[in-house]
Design a protein around this motif. Structure first.
Motif: not given
Length: 55
Positions: A21-26
């Motif tokens: 759900l979180v763009p660019g999540a690591q």
């Protein structure tokens, strides 16, 4: 950051979904570690957190 053996907040019900759900999540998943990994494995957790903050 999530312990794969978290019995309180199961990884399949939380971390995997949140990461999508979180763009660019690591993500960092810790095999065999519990919910309280910030206390039980503080050195490892803090090192990874600092590496992320410095990146």
């Amino acid at each position: 950051m999530h312990g794969e053996d978290d019995q309180i907040v199961p990884i399949a019900d939380s971390a995997y979904k949140s990461a999508r759900l979180v763009p660019g999540a690591q993500t960092i998943f810790y095999p065999g570690l519990p919910h309280g990994l910030t206390a039980t494995h503080a050195d490892r957790f803090n090192a990874d957190l600092l590496a992320f903050l410095r990146s």
